[in-house]
Design a protein around this motif. Structure first.
Motif, short mmCIF file in Angstrom:
data_model
loop_
_atom_site.label_atom_id
_atom_site.label_comp_id
_atom_site.label_asym_id
_atom_site.label_seq_id
_atom_site.Cartn_x
_atom_site.Cartn_y
_atom_site.Cartn_z
N ASP A 164 -2.36 12.62 5.58
CA ASP A 164 -2.06 11.66 4.30
C ASP A 164 -2.05 10.10 4.74
OD1 ASP A 164 -1.98 14.12 2.78
OD2 ASP A 164 0.39 14.14 2.84
N VAL A 165 -1.42 9.85 5.70
CA VAL A 165 -1.37 8.44 6.13
C VAL A 165 -2.86 8.06 6.45
CG1 VAL A 165 -0.52 6.82 8.06
CG2 VAL A 165 0.83 8.59 7.19
N ARG A 216 -5.68 9.17 5.37
CA ARG A 216 -6.20 9.00 4.25
C ARG A 216 -6.02 7.87 3.33
NH1 ARG A 216 -5.75 13.83 2.67
NH2 ARG A 216 -3.78 13.57 1.64
N ALA A 217 -4.78 7.51 3.45
CA ALA A 217 -4.18 6.29 2.57
C ALA A 217 -4.62 4.89 3.13
CB ALA A 217 -2.64 6.31 2.50
N GLU A 236 -8.36 4.42 2.02
CA GLU A 236 -8.70 4.24 0.84
C GLU A 236 -8.19 2.65 0.44
OE1 GLU A 236 -6.39 7.05 -1.54
OE2 GLU A 236 -7.87 8.65 -1.01
N ILE A 237 -7.67 2.01 1.23
CA ILE A 237 -7.27 0.39 0.96
C ILE A 237 -8.54 -0.55 0.68
CG2 ILE A 237 -5.15 0.82 2.07
CD1 ILE A 237 -6.05 -1.01 4.10
N ARG A 294 6.72 7.35 2.25
CA ARG A 294 5.71 7.84 1.25
C ARG A 294 4.94 9.20 1.72
NH1 ARG A 294 2.27 5.47 -2.81
NH2 ARG A 294 0.92 7.04 -3.59
N TYR A 295 4.44 8.92 2.87
CA TYR A 295 3.65 10.25 3.57
C TYR A 295 4.32 10.65 4.69
CZ TYR A 295 -0.08 7.91 0.60
OH TYR A 295 -0.68 7.40 -0.34
N GLU A 313 0.87 -1.31 0.06
CA GLU A 313 0.06 -0.03 -0.02
C GLU A 313 0.87 1.31 -0.03
OE1 GLU A 313 -3.17 0.05 -0.80
OE2 GLU A 313 -3.70 -2.08 -0.23
N PHE A 314 1.64 1.57 1.10
CA PHE A 314 2.69 2.63 0.95
C PHE A 314 3.74 2.36 1.84
CE2 PHE A 314 -0.88 3.53 4.03
CZ PHE A 314 -0.32 3.86 5.06
#
Length: 325
Positions: free
Chosen positions: A204-205, A207-208, A211-212, A198-199, A193-194
């Protein structure tokens, strides 16, 4: 709707303002009211100050509350729900996110009987919020979540896993110079995923994480552990000179061997914690090598009860000069 956020900073004036509000009347659109809270809390946001919403309602909402309440919680707002008389307990739980943050009374006169209980719960939350801030501030560590995404986990349960990770993230000092967060999903296949670099912000974390998408296949935990080992290396944003943690969340026994892949990770100096719903204790001890690093929960709702403990442990053990237990 009448609001007082940021308008009254003295108890006497706030009490007077509350006394002077007039009842609106009309229907019960709790979802719409929750949605309006997003902007208000953003406007009132202050660094390192807990944001708490107390919802008091006496009936079933005429619109949906689940998604709007979840959006608020993902924004970092801690919600408590108080239901009176005809309020729907399932709806109260959807608002609060857990039964531990909901209260119910049979009539309005009974509100006075839960006043001290509500106050105690909120003060306890605020205490731990500031405790986490003090303990976790300026901590530097790498944390990777390795999340079971198999088909034995229902969508609502998978959402609770995402909620758990988001609650964890909001309590640590996320940043490229402080705490870096990575995420890997696994089932019969593995999904990156990240990675750790990445963030650089909590927003941002989170939100990521939200979204998974769940994979919904088998449970090849050993394969996932083998993949996760390289996630802590510099090319993936890892910092081997700092404390590094792998947090494994799984709901069932692995369909492959976990012993050697887990040992390879630990041999790199990475500490593994495991959160389990159904897997055997023996298998999890093969992953962590220490039963003190295991968290057994009876239900997905119970995740809410352990993220605070796990956050504090990780932050304390990441302080300079601290050894892992």
């Amino acid at each position: 709707m009448k609001t007082f956020m940021n308008e009254h900073n003295q108890m006497m004036r706030l009490t007077e303002a509350i006394e002077n509000i007039d009842q609106i009347g009309g229907g019960t659109r709790t979802g719409n009211a929750l949605s309006s809270m997003k902007t208000l809390f953003k406007m009132a946001y202050r660094d390192n100050v807990p944001q708490i919403l107390i919802v008091i309602t006496d009936g079933k909402s005429e619109d949906g509350v689940n998604q709007t309440a979840r959006d608020l919680r993902q924004q970092g707002i801690n919600i408590y729900a108080i239901g009176i008389k005809d309020a729907v307990q399932q709806e109260l739980e959807e608002i609060a996110g857990t039964k531990n943050k909901m209260f119910f009374v049979n009539d309005f006169d009974s509100l006075k009987h839960i006043k001290l209980q509500v106050k105690s719960v909120i003060l306890t939350y605020s205490f731990f919020f500031f405790l986490y801030f003090l303990v976790c501030k300026n901590v530097r560590a790498d944390i990777v979540f390795l999340v079971d995404s198999s088909n034995s986990i229902r969508p609502a349960e998978f959402q609770k896993i995402k909620d758990f990770m988001q609650s964890f993230v909001i309590k640590v000092d996320v940043g490229l110079d402080n705490v870096r967060i990575g995420l890997i999903q696994f089932s019969s296949e593995i999904r990156e995923e990240f990675q750790l670099d990445r963030y650089s912000t909590i927003a941002d974390v989170r939100r990521a994480i939200q979204e998974i998408q769940q994979i919904k296949l088998g449970t090849l935990t050993g394969k996932a552990l083998t993949f996760a080992a390289s996630y802590f290396d510099p090319p993936r944003g890892g910092r081997p000179e700092l404390k590094q943690y792998l947090i494994v969340i799984t709901d069932g026994e692995a369909q492959d061997s976990v012993k050697n892949p887990a040992r390879a990770i630990r041999d790199k100096g990475i500490t593994i914690y495991a959160i389990n719903f159904k897997a055997s204790r023996e298998e999890l001890e093969e992953i962590t090598e220490d039963q003190e690093r295991l968290f057994f929960v009876q239900s997905y709702d119970a995740l809410e009860n352990i993220h605070e403990n796990l956050t504090q442990i990780v932050c304390e053990k990441s302080q300079p000069g601290k050894d892992d237990f």
